[in-house]
Design an enzyme around this catalytic site. Structure first.
Site, short mmCIF file in Angstrom:
data_model
loop_
_atom_site.label_atom_id
_atom_site.label_comp_id
_atom_site.label_asym_id
_atom_site.label_seq_id
_atom_site.Cartn_x
_atom_site.Cartn_y
_atom_site.Cartn_z
N ARG A 77 0.79 -1.22 0.00
CA ARG A 77 0.00 0.00 0.00
C ARG A 77 0.83 1.27 0.00
O ARG A 77 0.57 2.20 -0.77
CB ARG A 77 -0.94 0.06 1.23
CG ARG A 77 -2.22 -0.68 1.05
CD ARG A 77 -2.67 -1.23 2.38
NE ARG A 77 -1.73 -2.26 2.79
CZ ARG A 77 -1.86 -3.54 2.45
NH1 ARG A 77 -2.87 -3.94 1.76
NH2 ARG A 77 -0.95 -4.43 2.82
N THR A 78 1.82 1.34 0.88
CA THR A 78 2.56 2.60 0.99
C THR A 78 3.29 2.91 -0.31
O THR A 78 3.20 4.02 -0.83
CB THR A 78 3.54 2.55 2.18
OG1 THR A 78 2.81 2.16 3.34
CG2 THR A 78 4.19 3.90 2.43
N LYS A 107 25.32 -4.81 -2.47
CA LYS A 107 26.78 -4.86 -2.59
C LYS A 107 27.44 -4.21 -1.38
O LYS A 107 28.65 -4.06 -1.34
CB LYS A 107 27.23 -4.12 -3.86
CG LYS A 107 26.68 -4.70 -5.15
CD LYS A 107 27.20 -3.89 -6.34
CE LYS A 107 26.54 -4.32 -7.63
NZ LYS A 107 26.81 -3.36 -8.71
N ARG A 128 11.57 3.63 3.18
CA ARG A 128 11.18 2.65 4.21
C ARG A 128 12.41 1.83 4.55
O ARG A 128 13.12 1.37 3.65
CB ARG A 128 10.07 1.73 3.73
CG ARG A 128 9.86 0.57 4.70
CD ARG A 128 8.61 -0.18 4.47
NE ARG A 128 7.44 0.63 4.76
CZ ARG A 128 6.19 0.17 4.71
NH1 ARG A 128 5.96 -1.08 4.37
NH2 ARG A 128 5.17 0.96 4.98
N HIS A 156 5.57 5.85 11.43
CA HIS A 156 5.05 5.76 10.06
C HIS A 156 4.11 6.96 9.90
O HIS A 156 2.90 6.83 9.89
CB HIS A 156 4.29 4.44 9.91
CG HIS A 156 4.00 4.04 8.49
ND1 HIS A 156 4.10 4.91 7.42
CD2 HIS A 156 3.60 2.85 7.97
CE1 HIS A 156 3.77 4.26 6.31
NE2 HIS A 156 3.48 3.02 6.62
N1 ASP Z 1 1.64 -1.58 6.69
C1 ASP Z 1 1.87 -1.15 8.04
C2 ASP Z 1 3.34 -0.82 8.28
O1 ASP Z 1 4.11 -0.79 7.35
C3 ASP Z 1 1.33 -2.09 9.06
C4 ASP Z 1 1.90 -3.49 9.08
O2 ASP Z 1 2.84 -3.79 8.34
O3 ASP Z 1 1.40 -4.28 9.87
O4 ASP Z 1 3.71 -0.56 9.40
#
Ligand code: ASP
Length: 329
Positions: A77-78, A107, A128, A156
């Site tokens: 999703r993100t 590497k 991320r 987040h």
């Molecule tokens: N998608 C959310 C996160 O990246 C929640 C999860 O992974 O449970 O933190």
């Protein structure tokens, strides 16, 4: 369900949209950068983005801008919503998402070098990373804005913005609500960020988790210092009748060192239709997703299940945020 009338982006003054309310050129690392005033600004713009998507589908607001999405941890999703948000605003994306293992990172390249390379091609970097504080380190090295899309069990922030926006959209307000968070409150970064944001509102908080997954003390102290009425419990049944929002989370398997501990707690909380029968008629069930069994599929048919509407809101929020950060050079 918002109280405010929506002005479609197409009719808005372009300069006003991209003025960014102070976010232009800024890193987005933590929810502590947000106050009620700039949250209202982002939410208002997210509503305008919804109108834009529903009328025209896209705009050229960010044409000529390039965003790098650098994901060292899995994401659906993100990453997809940042890509969709950028493309719907006419910008383009360098996606280094599922393939970090095929890039120079494998590497042994340092995060500092990777971001200093990628910023040569792009106007902002969405990151991320599995380590708490990684986004801050990247921001210290990068000249372009860095947006934290999850740093380990830390924060987040963009998820918290879309979560709060969803609460406002679903229930028309945030003040006065009773919000219960359920599941992995220890490692769940979305819980940490949302809880911190909620301390700015007049809410009541309930935390439901197995003993070993209680909310970290540092986050709990922020709640207490803000004077928010709060209680912890191990049982969803204790909170279901009074909750206006039930924010359910996945037990974060990837953060456990001892898999036996994970097995012992992973199925402790399950939201069923039987449980939902005890909830208020006007409440919402939310989840940052992915779910791995903590909300039964049967609950999806309940109009109070808001998690897929929450997903869509994520795109509008990220459009608003990207416009604010990138809109003004
Ligand atoms: N998608 C959310 C996160 O990246 C929640 C999860 O992974 O449970 O933190």
């Amino acid at each position: 369900m918002t109280a405010k009338p929506v002005t479609p982006l197409v009719e808005m003054d372009r300069a006003e949209v991209i003025a960014g309310n102070g976010f232009a050129g800024q890193d987005i690392l933590s929810v502590s950068q947000f106050n009620r005033e700039n949250l209202a600004y982002i939410f208002d713009k997210a509503q305008a983005m919804r109108a834009l998507v529903e009328t025209d589908g896209m705009s050229d607001l960010l044409r000529g801008n390039v965003l790098t999405c650098l994901f060292y941890e899995p994401s659906t999703r993100t990453s997809a919503s940042f890509i969709a948000a950028m493309e719907r605003l006419g910008g383009s994306v360098i996606p280094i998402t599922q393939g970090v293992q095929f890039s120079s990172v494998s590497k042994g390249e340092t995060l500092a070098d990777t971001v200093r390379t990628l910023e040569q091609y792009s106007d902002a970097i969405v990151l991320r990373h599995p380590e708490i504080g990684a986004a801050k380190i990247a921001a210290d090295y990068a000249e372009v804005p860095v947006i934290n899309a999850g740093d380990g069990a830390g924060e987040h922030p963009t998820q918290a913005l879309l979560d709060l926006f969803t609460i406002q959209q679903e229930l028309g307000r945030i003040d006065g609500l009773k919000i219960a968070m359920v599941g992995d409150l220890r490692y769940g970064r979305t819980v940490h960020s949302l809880t911190k944001l909620l301390t700015q509102y007049d809410v009541t908080l309930r935390f439901v988790s197995p003993e070993i997954l209680r909310l970290p003390l540092v986050v709990m102290n922020e709640v207490i210092d803000a004077g928010i009425p709060v209680r912890e419990t191990h049982d969803v049944a204790d909170v279901i009748e009074n909750a206006d929002v039930l924010y359910v989370t996945r037990v974060q398997k990837e953060r456990f060192v001892d898999m036996a501990q994970y097995e012992a707690v992973k199925d402790q909380h399950e939201i069923t239709i039987e449980l939902m029968a005890h909830a208020k008629e006007r409440m919402v069930v939310m989840h940052p997703l992915p779910r791995v069994g903590e909300i039964h599929y049967a609950v999806d048919h309940d109009p109070r299940a808001a998690y897929f509407r929450q997903v869509r809101n994520g795109m509008f929020i990220r459009m608003a945020l990207l416009a604010a950060v990138l809109g003004e050079k």
